[in-house]
Design an enzyme around this catalytic site. Sequence first.
Site, PDB file in Angstrom:
ATOM      1  CD  GLN A  45      -2.600 -89.190  84.632  1.00  0.00           C
ATOM      2  OE1 GLN A  45      -2.981 -90.089  83.886  1.00  0.00           O
ATOM      3  NE2 GLN A  45      -1.404 -88.658  84.536  1.00  0.00           N
ATOM      4  CE  LYS A  89      -2.327 -91.515  80.394  1.00  0.00           C
ATOM      5  NZ  LYS A  89      -2.066 -91.434  81.829  1.00  0.00           N
ATOM      6  CG  ASP A  97      -0.848 -96.967  85.024  1.00  0.00           C
ATOM      7  OD1 ASP A  97      -0.230 -96.503  84.063  1.00  0.00           O
ATOM      8  OD2 ASP A  97      -1.628 -96.313  85.740  1.00  0.00           O
TER       9      ASP A  97
HETATM   10  N1  GUN Z   1       1.146 -89.904  86.061  1.00  0.00           N
HETATM   11  C1  GUN Z   1       2.285 -89.701  85.343  1.00  0.00           C
HETATM   12  N2  GUN Z   1       2.594 -90.813  84.642  1.00  0.00           N
HETATM   13  C2  GUN Z   1       1.655 -91.724  84.923  1.00  0.00           C
HETATM   14  C3  GUN Z   1       1.428 -93.062  84.480  1.00  0.00           C
HETATM   15  O1  GUN Z   1       2.191 -93.655  83.700  1.00  0.00           O
HETATM   16  N3  GUN Z   1       0.332 -93.676  84.987  1.00  0.00           N
HETATM   17  C4  GUN Z   1      -0.504 -93.072  85.875  1.00  0.00           C
HETATM   18  N4  GUN Z   1      -1.550 -93.752  86.317  1.00  0.00           N
HETATM   19  N5  GUN Z   1      -0.335 -91.816  86.295  1.00  0.00           N
HETATM   20  C5  GUN Z   1       0.741 -91.156  85.814  1.00  0.00           C
END
Ligand code: GUN
Length: 299
Positions: free
Chosen positions: A97, A53, A120
């Site tokens: 995350q 990311k 998100d």
């Molecule tokens: N962990 C696995 N997928 C995601 C996601 O789409 N967003 C977040 N914040 N954590 C994750």
Amino acid sequence: MAERIDGKVIAAEVLETVKAATEKLVSETGVQPGIAVVIVGEDPASEFYVRSKGKRAEECGFKSVTHRLPAETSEDELLKLIGELNADDTIHGILVQLPVPDHIDDGKVIQAISPDKDVDGFSFVNVGRLVTGQLGSAFVPCTPAGAMVMIRRTLGTGDLSGLTAVVVGRSNIVGKPMANLLLAANATVTIAHSRTRDLPAVCREADILVAAVGRPEMVKGDWVKPGACVIDVGINRVPAPELEKKYRVVGDVDYDGAEKVAGSITPVPGGVGLMTVAMLMASTVTSAYRSAGLEPPGF
Ligand code: GUN
């Protein structure tokens, strides 16, 4: 044989749009989109995602900040950091995350993020905006948002009037938002799940079939309506002793069986998975445009 919907190509197009929109925003207003990613603890899979990311954000021309916090960070400390990021005008997107360590309430953390920086799309406010069809102000979870971009590009329209969509899976992160996006695009939507009676027959009704159950190759070729658009959201590791890494990644759809019947289909790997980070970048530049009072680009 079905058209193969290439996640690499579509994700690259999305990222090009993000880059161009970033350059335009910077040159016209001086505002640089900013994203903050927070990771608590040292889960290797999470670390991999967080790194990718950060890398993509830099490629898009964003300000990118990663906060790596030790596993023993308290809930209060994490909430304090989120408060600071909420108040920071240079940050337009905040992502914590998941999963976070067990002593931290993830629900509390998600709801602490300002809904207007919640890229998100997990907060109650953004869920409400999506469900009520207010897509102009919502953030939508990145994986279903990416799947929707693939559907629009493949079918050549954002109007799914008259089409039947079946979403297999009812998770908060994929199944439910996916169903609401399809509904907002005028599809006739069914959410199917493990308790659905005669799942193959339900799937065979679908002009658009989205599989998001987390069961390797569960959806068989004879579950697919001839000519359907099949979107496979699954990412499953299955044992493959013949390979050096000893596993292979497969989706929720039996690709070889389904591609003989479908009109179009996403592969795994190389499909929806590649869209998720691209859509996170799209949401962040969208947030920066909104905060500057400008109309964001479409994706
Ligand atoms: N962990 C696995 N997928 C995601 C996601 O789409 N967003 C977040 N914040 N954590 C994750």
